[in-house]
Enzyme design. Structure first.
Site, PDB file in Angstrom:
ATOM      1  N   LYS A  67      43.196  28.828  36.827  1.00  0.00           N
ATOM      2  CA  LYS A  67      43.747  28.225  38.143  1.00  0.00           C
ATOM      3  C   LYS A  67      43.549  26.459  37.991  1.00  0.00           C
ATOM      4  O   LYS A  67      44.445  26.012  38.128  1.00  0.00           O
ATOM      5  CB  LYS A  67      43.237  28.723  39.360  1.00  0.00           C
ATOM      6  CG  LYS A  67      43.274  30.487  39.406  1.00  0.00           C
ATOM      7  CD  LYS A  67      42.690  30.718  40.564  1.00  0.00           C
ATOM      8  CE  LYS A  67      41.012  30.594  40.855  1.00  0.00           C
ATOM      9  NZ  LYS A  67      40.456  31.179  39.749  1.00  0.00           N
ATOM     10  N   ARG A  89      40.529  33.749  49.830  1.00  0.00           N
ATOM     11  CA  ARG A  89      39.908  34.811  48.817  1.00  0.00           C
ATOM     12  C   ARG A  89      39.419  36.066  49.705  1.00  0.00           C
ATOM     13  O   ARG A  89      38.863  37.001  48.972  1.00  0.00           O
ATOM     14  CB  ARG A  89      38.564  34.003  48.479  1.00  0.00           C
ATOM     15  CG  ARG A  89      38.725  33.612  47.033  1.00  0.00           C
ATOM     16  CD  ARG A  89      37.481  32.712  46.557  1.00  0.00           C
ATOM     17  NE  ARG A  89      36.801  32.761  45.147  1.00  0.00           N
ATOM     18  CZ  ARG A  89      37.174  31.757  44.631  1.00  0.00           C
ATOM     19  NH1 ARG A  89      37.843  30.656  44.881  1.00  0.00           N
ATOM     20  NH2 ARG A  89      36.641  31.555  43.463  1.00  0.00           N
ATOM     21  N   ARG A 115      32.869  26.891  29.686  1.00  0.00           N
ATOM     22  CA  ARG A 115      33.544  25.906  30.792  1.00  0.00           C
ATOM     23  C   ARG A 115      32.512  24.716  30.799  1.00  0.00           C
ATOM     24  O   ARG A 115      31.400  24.783  31.287  1.00  0.00           O
ATOM     25  CB  ARG A 115      33.827  26.405  31.926  1.00  0.00           C
ATOM     26  CG  ARG A 115      34.382  25.590  32.950  1.00  0.00           C
ATOM     27  CD  ARG A 115      35.260  25.964  34.064  1.00  0.00           C
ATOM     28  NE  ARG A 115      34.548  26.824  35.124  1.00  0.00           N
ATOM     29  CZ  ARG A 115      35.115  27.709  36.223  1.00  0.00           C
ATOM     30  NH1 ARG A 115      36.434  27.471  36.258  1.00  0.00           N
ATOM     31  NH2 ARG A 115      34.354  28.439  36.893  1.00  0.00           N
ATOM     32  N   ARG A 129      28.467  24.168  35.154  1.00  0.00           N
ATOM     33  CA  ARG A 129      28.158  24.695  36.542  1.00  0.00           C
ATOM     34  C   ARG A 129      26.941  25.533  36.338  1.00  0.00           C
ATOM     35  O   ARG A 129      27.115  26.571  35.642  1.00  0.00           O
ATOM     36  CB  ARG A 129      29.400  25.303  37.292  1.00  0.00           C
ATOM     37  CG  ARG A 129      30.372  24.102  37.792  1.00  0.00           C
ATOM     38  CD  ARG A 129      31.756  24.603  38.199  1.00  0.00           C
ATOM     39  NE  ARG A 129      31.591  25.974  38.978  1.00  0.00           N
ATOM     40  CZ  ARG A 129      32.886  26.634  39.503  1.00  0.00           C
ATOM     41  NH1 ARG A 129      33.944  25.994  39.219  1.00  0.00           N
ATOM     42  NH2 ARG A 129      32.542  27.620  40.093  1.00  0.00           N
ATOM     43  N   ARG A 131      30.280  36.880  40.529  1.00  0.00           N
ATOM     44  CA  ARG A 131      31.436  36.611  40.938  1.00  0.00           C
ATOM     45  C   ARG A 131      32.451  37.629  40.605  1.00  0.00           C
ATOM     46  O   ARG A 131      33.556  37.513  41.275  1.00  0.00           O
ATOM     47  CB  ARG A 131      31.543  35.168  40.406  1.00  0.00           C
ATOM     48  CG  ARG A 131      30.684  34.266  41.000  1.00  0.00           C
ATOM     49  CD  ARG A 131      30.436  32.808  40.177  1.00  0.00           C
ATOM     50  NE  ARG A 131      31.742  32.157  39.984  1.00  0.00           N
ATOM     51  CZ  ARG A 131      31.841  31.399  38.941  1.00  0.00           C
ATOM     52  NH1 ARG A 131      31.039  31.155  38.011  1.00  0.00           N
ATOM     53  NH2 ARG A 131      33.120  30.666  38.789  1.00  0.00           N
TER      54      ARG A 131
HETATM   55  P1  ADP Z   1      36.405  29.394  40.162  1.00  0.00           P
HETATM   56  O1  ADP Z   1      37.241  28.387  39.537  1.00  0.00           O
HETATM   57  O2  ADP Z   1      35.329  29.791  38.790  1.00  0.00           O
HETATM   58  O3  ADP Z   1      37.064  30.594  40.531  1.00  0.00           O
HETATM   59  P2  ADP Z   1      35.481  28.016  42.356  1.00  0.00           P
HETATM   60  O4  ADP Z   1      34.928  26.820  41.935  1.00  0.00           O
HETATM   61  O5  ADP Z   1      36.766  28.578  43.045  1.00  0.00           O
HETATM   62  O6  ADP Z   1      35.387  28.999  41.327  1.00  0.00           O
HETATM   63  O7  ADP Z   1      34.373  28.894  43.256  1.00  0.00           O
HETATM   64  C1  ADP Z   1      32.972  28.527  43.259  1.00  0.00           C
HETATM   65  C2  ADP Z   1      32.190  29.373  44.517  1.00  0.00           C
HETATM   66  O8  ADP Z   1      32.767  28.410  45.715  1.00  0.00           O
HETATM   67  C3  ADP Z   1      32.762  30.739  44.545  1.00  0.00           C
HETATM   68  O9  ADP Z   1      31.680  31.589  44.016  1.00  0.00           O
HETATM   69  C4  ADP Z   1      32.248  30.682  46.216  1.00  0.00           C
HETATM   70  O10 ADP Z   1      30.907  30.870  46.494  1.00  0.00           O
HETATM   71  C5  ADP Z   1      32.685  29.410  46.762  1.00  0.00           C
HETATM   72  N1  ADP Z   1      34.347  29.392  47.195  1.00  0.00           N
HETATM   73  C6  ADP Z   1      35.311  28.858  46.642  1.00  0.00           C
HETATM   74  N2  ADP Z   1      36.242  29.058  47.300  1.00  0.00           N
HETATM   75  C7  ADP Z   1      36.010  30.221  48.485  1.00  0.00           C
HETATM   76  C8  ADP Z   1      36.694  30.662  49.285  1.00  0.00           C
HETATM   77  N3  ADP Z   1      38.067  30.665  49.375  1.00  0.00           N
HETATM   78  N4  ADP Z   1      35.808  31.484  50.190  1.00  0.00           N
HETATM   79  C9  ADP Z   1      34.546  31.711  49.935  1.00  0.00           C
HETATM   80  N5  ADP Z   1      33.981  30.896  49.081  1.00  0.00           N
HETATM   81  C10 ADP Z   1      34.583  30.281  48.286  1.00  0.00           C
HETATM   82  P1  ADP Z   2      39.613  28.777  37.222  1.00  0.00           P
HETATM   83  O1  ADP Z   2      39.999  27.495  38.003  1.00  0.00           O
HETATM   84  O2  ADP Z   2      40.523  30.003  37.536  1.00  0.00           O
HETATM   85  O3  ADP Z   2      38.220  29.307  37.458  1.00  0.00           O
HETATM   86  P2  ADP Z   2      39.707  27.192  34.935  1.00  0.00           P
HETATM   87  O4  ADP Z   2      40.998  26.402  34.924  1.00  0.00           O
HETATM   88  O5  ADP Z   2      38.457  26.268  35.342  1.00  0.00           O
HETATM   89  O6  ADP Z   2      39.498  28.543  35.698  1.00  0.00           O
HETATM   90  O7  ADP Z   2      39.523  27.622  33.395  1.00  0.00           O
HETATM   91  C1  ADP Z   2      38.262  28.260  33.017  1.00  0.00           C
HETATM   92  C2  ADP Z   2      37.972  27.926  31.578  1.00  0.00           C
HETATM   93  O8  ADP Z   2      39.019  28.449  30.546  1.00  0.00           O
HETATM   94  C3  ADP Z   2      37.959  26.373  31.278  1.00  0.00           C
HETATM   95  O9  ADP Z   2      36.786  26.197  30.319  1.00  0.00           O
HETATM   96  C4  ADP Z   2      39.217  26.053  30.866  1.00  0.00           C
HETATM   97  O10 ADP Z   2      39.216  24.971  29.970  1.00  0.00           O
HETATM   98  C5  ADP Z   2      39.594  27.269  29.956  1.00  0.00           C
HETATM   99  N1  ADP Z   2      40.962  27.857  30.202  1.00  0.00           N
HETATM  100  C6  ADP Z   2      41.929  27.562  30.895  1.00  0.00           C
HETATM  101  N2  ADP Z   2      43.110  28.177  30.626  1.00  0.00           N
HETATM  102  C7  ADP Z   2      42.936  28.577  29.073  1.00  0.00           C
HETATM  103  C8  ADP Z   2      44.002  29.453  28.388  1.00  0.00           C
HETATM  104  N3  ADP Z   2      45.111  29.668  28.580  1.00  0.00           N
HETATM  105  N4  ADP Z   2      43.445  29.658  27.379  1.00  0.00           N
HETATM  106  C9  ADP Z   2      42.010  29.416  26.787  1.00  0.00           C
HETATM  107  N5  ADP Z   2      41.180  28.717  27.479  1.00  0.00           N
HETATM  108  C10 ADP Z   2      41.666  28.273  28.791  1.00  0.00           C
END
Ligand code: ADP
Ligand code: ADP
Ligand code: ZN
Length: 211
Positions: A13, A88, A125, A158, A169
């Site tokens: 995302k 979420r 990541r 992270r 998660r």
């Molecule tokens: P990822 O990109 O790997 O999905 P995020 O950066 O979006 O992770 O989220 C990291 C953490 O921040 C989540 O595990 C949660 O603890 C918190 N978080 C993010 N967005 C929300 C949300 N909409 N509601 C509740 N907690 C959230």
């Molecule tokens: P999210 O925001 O949904 O948690 P990220 O955009 O941070 O996910 O992507 C998670 C990890 O996967 C990062 O290390 C990113 O560089 C990698 N990644 C994202 N898209 C792809 C893809 N299409 N193929 C391979 N690796 C990817």
């Protein structure tokens, strides 16, 4: 346009959010980035959120909703916005809908990626401590090791991308966030995107899903 990116942690995302937002000319925000920015600035909200994030569980709705609603109140979001990682929970989604009223969400892009691939993506990541851009040690490395190509910030792993928190998660996603797929599908705004293609191909699929 008012857009939501929905998908499991590691689906890509954040990687696509900038491109989609630029394409539409709207501001974007990631709820996780807002929390991490708060933590860096050592605010009370940041410390509170961190106690949940570390464990891989969701931050309580009351805190999260207030923070995102504040962002949505900004003048710059009047013509549209992109939300990455919010809502979420069903409660977050219904509060958001109530708040938006007539100016409802136009499209929810649901990014689908298999569990094995999610684990690989989260394990490799690294994130910029300055601009929040994400890289992957193997599939999407920065040109210079440990340095962000956009802003020269330092890249770090992270705490919640370590195996224990990752398992939690993913479980939280399936239990609390997956019901939103049905919710937005019924509303007629859901589009599913295959996230298990190259970054470039996923980007194209996102843009196509907006038209
Ligand atoms: P990822 O990109 O790997 O999905 P995020 O950066 O979006 O992770 O989220 C990291 C953490 O921040 C989540 O595990 C949660 O603890 C918190 N978080 C993010 N967005 C929300 C949300 N909409 N509601 C509740 N907690 C959230
Ligand atoms: P999210 O925001 O949904 O948690 P990220 O955009 O941070 O996910 O992507 C998670 C990890 O996967 C990062 O290390 C990113 O560089 C990698 N990644 C994202 N898209 C792809 C893809 N299409 N193929 C391979 N690796 C990817
Ligand atoms: Zn950066």
């Amino acid at each position: 346009m008012r857009i939501i990116l929905l998908g499991p942690p590691g689906a890509g995302k954040g990687t696509q959010a900038t491109r989609v937002a630029d394409h539409l000319g709207v501001p974007k925000v990631a709820s996780g980035d807002l929390f991490r920015d708060h933590l860096q600035q050592e605010t009370e909200l940041g410390q509170l959120a961190d106690s949940y994030m570390k464990k891989g569980v969701l931050v309580p709705d009351s805190i999260t909703i207030r923070m995102v609603m504040e962002w949505i109140s900004k003048e710059a979001t009047r013509e549209g916005f992109l939300l990455d990682g919010f809502p979420r929970t069903l409660n977050q989604a219904t509060v958001l809908d109530k708040r938006l009223g007539e100016e409802a969400i136009d499209r929810v892009l649901y990014v689908n990626v298999s569990q094995d691939e999610l684990v690989r993506r989260l394990a490799g990541r690294v994130v910029c401590n300055n601009c929040n851009r994400t890289y992957h040690k193997i599939s999407n490395p920065p040109p210079e090791d440990g340095v962000c190509a956009d802003c020269e910030g330092d890249l770090y792993q992270r705490g919640d991308d370590k195996p224990d928190a990752v398992a939690k998660r993913l479980e939280v996603f399936f239990n609390q966030t997956v019901p939103l797929v049905n919710y937005y599908s019924i509303a007629g705004v859901l589009r599913e995107v295959d996230g298990e293609q190259s970054i470039k191909m996923v980007g194209q699929a996102f843009i196509e899903a907006l038209t």
